[in-house]
Design a protein around this motif. Structure first.
Motif, PDB file in Angstrom:
ATOM      1  N   LEU A 137       0.802  -1.220   0.000  1.00 52.73           N
ATOM      2  CA  LEU A 137       0.000   0.000   0.000  1.00 52.73           C
ATOM      3  C   LEU A 137       0.835   1.269   0.000  1.00 52.73           C
ATOM      4  CD1 LEU A 137      -2.784  -1.025   2.549  1.00 52.73           C
ATOM      5  CD2 LEU A 137      -2.799  -1.241   0.064  1.00 52.73           C
ATOM      6  N   THR A 138       2.125   1.153  -0.289  1.00 44.19           N
ATOM      7  CA  THR A 138       3.003   2.327  -0.295  1.00 44.19           C
ATOM      8  C   THR A 138       2.523   3.366  -1.299  1.00 44.19           C
ATOM      9  OG1 THR A 138       4.897   0.965   0.333  1.00 44.19           O
ATOM     10  CG2 THR A 138       5.367   3.143  -0.569  1.00 44.19           C
ATOM     11  N   GLY A 139       2.155   2.907  -2.490  1.00 41.36           N
ATOM     12  CA  GLY A 139       1.663   3.823  -3.514  1.00 41.36           C
ATOM     13  C   GLY A 139       0.388   4.512  -3.086  1.00 41.36           C
ATOM     14  N   LEU A 140      -0.508   3.756  -2.447  1.00 40.91           N
ATOM     15  CA  LEU A 140      -1.749   4.339  -1.949  1.00 40.91           C
ATOM     16  C   LEU A 140      -1.464   5.401  -0.901  1.00 40.91           C
ATOM     17  CD1 LEU A 140      -4.878   4.314  -1.663  1.00 40.91           C
ATOM     18  CD2 LEU A 140      -4.583   2.548   0.087  1.00 40.91           C
ATOM     19  N   GLY A 141      -0.511   5.098  -0.008  1.00 42.26           N
ATOM     20  CA  GLY A 141      -0.162   6.058   1.032  1.00 42.26           C
ATOM     21  C   GLY A 141       0.376   7.350   0.460  1.00 42.26           C
ATOM     22  N   SER A 142       1.234   7.262  -0.541  1.00 43.68           N
ATOM     23  CA  SER A 142       1.794   8.455  -1.176  1.00 43.68           C
ATOM     24  C   SER A 142       0.699   9.280  -1.845  1.00 43.68           C
ATOM     25  CB  SER A 142       2.846   8.055  -2.217  1.00 43.68           C
ATOM     26  OG  SER A 142       3.900   7.335  -1.605  1.00 43.68           O
ATOM     27  N   PHE A 143      -0.226   8.597  -2.517  1.00 48.23           N
ATOM     28  CA  PHE A 143      -1.332   9.279  -3.193  1.00 48.23           C
ATOM     29  C   PHE A 143      -2.224   9.981  -2.176  1.00 48.23           C
ATOM     30  CE2 PHE A 143      -5.638   9.253  -5.046  1.00 48.23           C
ATOM     31  CZ  PHE A 143      -5.385   9.983  -6.202  1.00 48.23           C
ATOM     32  N   LEU A 179      -9.449   7.333   5.310  1.00 49.58           N
ATOM     33  CA  LEU A 179      -9.680   5.886   5.267  1.00 49.58           C
ATOM     34  C   LEU A 179      -8.515   5.198   4.568  1.00 49.58           C
ATOM     35  CD1 LEU A 179     -13.494   5.630   4.421  1.00 49.58           C
ATOM     36  CD2 LEU A 179     -12.373   4.955   6.559  1.00 49.58           C
ATOM     37  N   GLY A 180      -8.051   5.790   3.458  1.00 51.37           N
ATOM     38  CA  GLY A 180      -6.887   5.232   2.770  1.00 51.37           C
ATOM     39  C   GLY A 180      -5.650   5.264   3.638  1.00 51.37           C
ATOM     40  N   LEU A 181      -5.470   6.368   4.374  1.00 53.97           N
ATOM     41  CA  LEU A 181      -4.317   6.474   5.264  1.00 53.97           C
ATOM     42  C   LEU A 181      -4.408   5.474   6.417  1.00 53.97           C
ATOM     43  CD1 LEU A 181      -3.786  10.349   5.454  1.00 53.97           C
ATOM     44  CD2 LEU A 181      -2.297   8.658   4.372  1.00 53.97           C
ATOM     45  N   THR A 182      -5.615   5.149   6.843  1.00 54.87           N
ATOM     46  CA  THR A 182      -5.791   4.146   7.896  1.00 54.87           C
ATOM     47  C   THR A 182      -5.242   2.800   7.447  1.00 54.87           C
ATOM     48  OG1 THR A 182      -7.753   5.233   8.824  1.00 54.87           O
ATOM     49  CG2 THR A 182      -7.478   2.881   9.280  1.00 54.87           C
ATOM     50  N   ALA A 183      -5.603   2.395   6.228  1.00 55.43           N
ATOM     51  CA  ALA A 183      -5.104   1.121   5.706  1.00 55.43           C
ATOM     52  C   ALA A 183      -3.588   1.168   5.539  1.00 55.43           C
ATOM     53  CB  ALA A 183      -5.771   0.806   4.360  1.00 55.43           C
ATOM     54  N   PHE A 184      -3.087   2.268   4.990  1.00 53.10           N
ATOM     55  CA  PHE A 184      -1.642   2.407   4.773  1.00 53.10           C
ATOM     56  C   PHE A 184      -0.879   2.409   6.091  1.00 53.10           C
ATOM     57  CE2 PHE A 184       1.868   5.524   4.772  1.00 53.10           C
ATOM     58  CZ  PHE A 184       2.780   4.814   4.005  1.00 53.10           C
ATOM     59  N   ASP A 185      -1.347   3.192   7.057  1.00 47.89           N
ATOM     60  CA  ASP A 185      -0.667   3.278   8.347  1.00 47.89           C
ATOM     61  C   ASP A 185      -0.691   1.936   9.076  1.00 47.89           C
ATOM     62  OD1 ASP A 185       0.025   5.946   8.083  1.00 47.89           O
ATOM     63  OD2 ASP A 185      -1.786   6.680   9.071  1.00 47.89           O
ATOM     64  N   THR A 186      -1.809   1.221   8.986  1.00 44.34           N
ATOM     65  CA  THR A 186      -1.900  -0.076   9.641  1.00 44.34           C
ATOM     66  C   THR A 186      -0.895  -1.053   9.052  1.00 44.34           C
ATOM     67  OG1 THR A 186      -4.264   0.247  10.103  1.00 44.34           O
ATOM     68  CG2 THR A 186      -3.419  -2.001  10.226  1.00 44.34           C
ATOM     69  N   GLN A 187      -0.805  -1.084   7.718  1.00 48.07           N
ATOM     70  CA  GLN A 187       0.169  -1.975   7.092  1.00 48.07           C
ATOM     71  C   GLN A 187       1.593  -1.584   7.471  1.00 48.07           C
ATOM     72  OE1 GLN A 187       1.315  -2.028   2.711  1.00 48.07           O
ATOM     73  NE2 GLN A 187       0.090  -3.913   2.806  1.00 48.07           N
ATOM     74  N   ALA A 188       1.880  -0.284   7.487  1.00 44.47           N
ATOM     75  CA  ALA A 188       3.215   0.184   7.861  1.00 44.47           C
ATOM     76  C   ALA A 188       3.547  -0.211   9.298  1.00 44.47           C
ATOM     77  CB  ALA A 188       3.309   1.698   7.684  1.00 44.47           C
ATOM     78  N   LEU A 189       2.550  -0.139  10.181  1.00 45.31           N
ATOM     79  CA  LEU A 189       2.770  -0.529  11.573  1.00 45.31           C
ATOM     80  C   LEU A 189       2.959  -2.037  11.708  1.00 45.31           C
ATOM     81  CD1 LEU A 189       0.199   1.839  13.293  1.00 45.31           C
ATOM     82  CD2 LEU A 189       2.691   1.946  13.476  1.00 45.31           C
ATOM     83  N   ARG A 190       2.221  -2.790  10.912  1.00 42.75           N
ATOM     84  CA  ARG A 190       2.422  -4.241  10.917  1.00 42.75           C
ATOM     85  C   ARG A 190       3.849  -4.579  10.491  1.00 42.75           C
ATOM     86  NH1 ARG A 190      -0.264  -7.350   6.175  1.00 42.75           N
ATOM     87  NH2 ARG A 190       1.689  -6.634   5.259  1.00 42.75           N
ATOM     88  N   ASN A 191       4.313  -3.903   9.450  1.00 47.70           N
ATOM     89  CA  ASN A 191       5.693  -4.116   8.997  1.00 47.70           C
ATOM     90  C   ASN A 191       6.695  -3.697  10.069  1.00 47.70           C
ATOM     91  OD1 ASN A 191       4.684  -5.007   6.550  1.00 47.70           O
ATOM     92  ND2 ASN A 191       4.907  -3.015   5.544  1.00 47.70           N
ATOM     93  N   MET A 192       6.371  -2.622  10.788  1.00 47.55           N
ATOM     94  CA  MET A 192       7.245  -2.171  11.874  1.00 47.55           C
ATOM     95  C   MET A 192       7.308  -3.232  12.967  1.00 47.55           C
ATOM     96  SD  MET A 192       6.888   1.188  14.361  1.00 47.55           S
ATOM     97  CE  MET A 192       6.780   2.319  12.982  1.00 47.55           C
ATOM     98  N   GLY A 193       6.153  -3.803  13.282  1.00 46.91           N
ATOM     99  CA  GLY A 193       6.113  -4.853  14.296  1.00 46.91           C
ATOM    100  C   GLY A 193       6.883  -6.082  13.887  1.00 46.91           C
ATOM    101  N   GLU A 194       6.842  -6.392  12.598  1.00 46.88           N
ATOM    102  CA  GLU A 194       7.554  -7.576  12.095  1.00 46.88           C
ATOM    103  C   GLU A 194       9.065  -7.399  12.120  1.00 46.88           C
ATOM    104  OE1 GLU A 194       5.851  -8.065   8.262  1.00 46.88           O
ATOM    105  OE2 GLU A 194       4.092  -9.166   8.993  1.00 46.88           O
ATOM    106  N   SER A 195       9.517  -6.143  12.112  1.00 50.77           N
ATOM    107  CA  SER A 195      10.958  -5.878  12.137  1.00 50.77           C
ATOM    108  C   SER A 195      11.444  -5.346  13.481  1.00 50.77           C
ATOM    109  CB  SER A 195      11.324  -4.879  11.031  1.00 50.77           C
ATOM    110  OG  SER A 195      10.653  -3.640  11.237  1.00 50.77           O
ATOM    111  N   ALA A 196      10.532  -5.254  14.444  1.00 52.83           N
ATOM    112  CA  ALA A 196      10.904  -4.717  15.758  1.00 52.83           C
ATOM    113  C   ALA A 196      11.894  -5.645  16.461  1.00 52.83           C
ATOM    114  CB  ALA A 196       9.662  -4.531  16.621  1.00 52.83           C
ATOM    115  N   PRO A 197      12.899  -5.079  17.149  1.00 50.38           N
ATOM    116  CA  PRO A 197      13.856  -5.911  17.885  1.00 50.38           C
ATOM    117  C   PRO A 197      13.171  -6.621  19.043  1.00 50.38           C
ATOM    118  CG  PRO A 197      14.169  -3.585  18.408  1.00 50.38           C
ATOM    119  CD  PRO A 197      13.190  -3.634  17.273  1.00 50.38           C
TER     120      PRO A 197
END
Length: 234
Positions: A137-143, A179-197
């Motif tokens: 959703l990176t493209g969606l977030g930028s848009f 609403l679009g930013l909600t989906a984008f931010d949630t995915q970004a946070l999920r990715n952050m959680g997956e890479s969290a130490p």
């Protein structure tokens, strides 16, 4: 037998990610609860109500304080202690509740309640989508960010024009953008959680606070836009 350690690591990573997202949603909900309490409390307590609405300088001073808090928290999140980051988020929620109390004066209680429930449903659906989708959703977030800057400019212009049609258009676009930013931010946070130490509790706590702030802002803005579209004024 050689795959066992990998399975353990994968399981631990999933647990950390799930715990991270639970923390984000927990603190977002705490922030919303604090905001709601202070919104109603501001009108219920005469001294607090008089303070907030005593003059335009006080009200706009609180708004400026909110913006500065968001900027400071976002910029310094990697340097702040867990206590400081949490305290700044709660303080922001308090100030936002005090300023949003004006909506309770302008709109009927039924409109506020309906807008909140509608926001919760729409936000929840888009956040779940951001969690489970495999699409980037990176493209969606930028848009959506470009759209956000666009409606900010339009809002500034409308302060001088005073067009009700433009105001309605801004609100409708605002709902879709957040609403679009909600989906984008949630995915970004999920990715952050997956890479969290996994061994850095402070980093995880900082991440949950800044994540909660992002989703909190998405929720609040959807709520305000919906209220402006469908809300019945007193």
């Amino acid at each position: 037998m050689f795959e066992r350690p990998t399975e353990v690591i994968t399981s631990s990573r999933a647990e950390v990610t799930n715990a991270f997202m639970r923390g984000v949603y927990l603190w977002m909900c705490i922030g919303l609860a604090v905001t709601a309490a202070f919104a109603y409390g501001t009108l219920a307590v005469p001294a607090l109500r008089n303070f907030v609405f005593s003059s335009q300088y006080t009200f706009y001073g609180l708004l400026i304080g909110e913006v500065l808090l968001v900027v400071a928290l976002s910029a310094a999140i990697h340097k702040l202690s867990s206590f400081a980051a949490t305290g700044m988020f709660i303080l922001y929620s308090v100030l936002n509740g005090m300023t949003l109390s004006v909506l309770l004066l302008v709109y009927t209680s039924q409109s506020v309640f309906t807008a909140f429930l509608t926001t919760a449903g729409m936000f929840g659906a888009m956040s779940v989508y951001g969690l489970v989708t495999k699409r980037d959703l990176t493209g969606l977030g930028s848009f959506m960010m470009m759209g956000l800057f666009g409606i900010i400019i339009a809002m500034v212009v409308n302060m001088f024009v005073g067009s009700s049609t433009l105001d309605l258009g801004i609100s409708i676009l605002g709902v879709f953008i957040f609403l679009g930013l909600t989906a984008f931010d949630t995915q970004a946070l999920r990715n952050m959680g997956e890479s969290a130490p996994m061994d850095d509790a402070l980093a995880i706590r900082r991440g949950t606070i800044i994540g909660a702030l992002k989703l909190y802002l998405d929720f609040i803005n959807i709520f305000i836009m919906l209220l402006r579209i469908f809300g019945d004024r007193r």
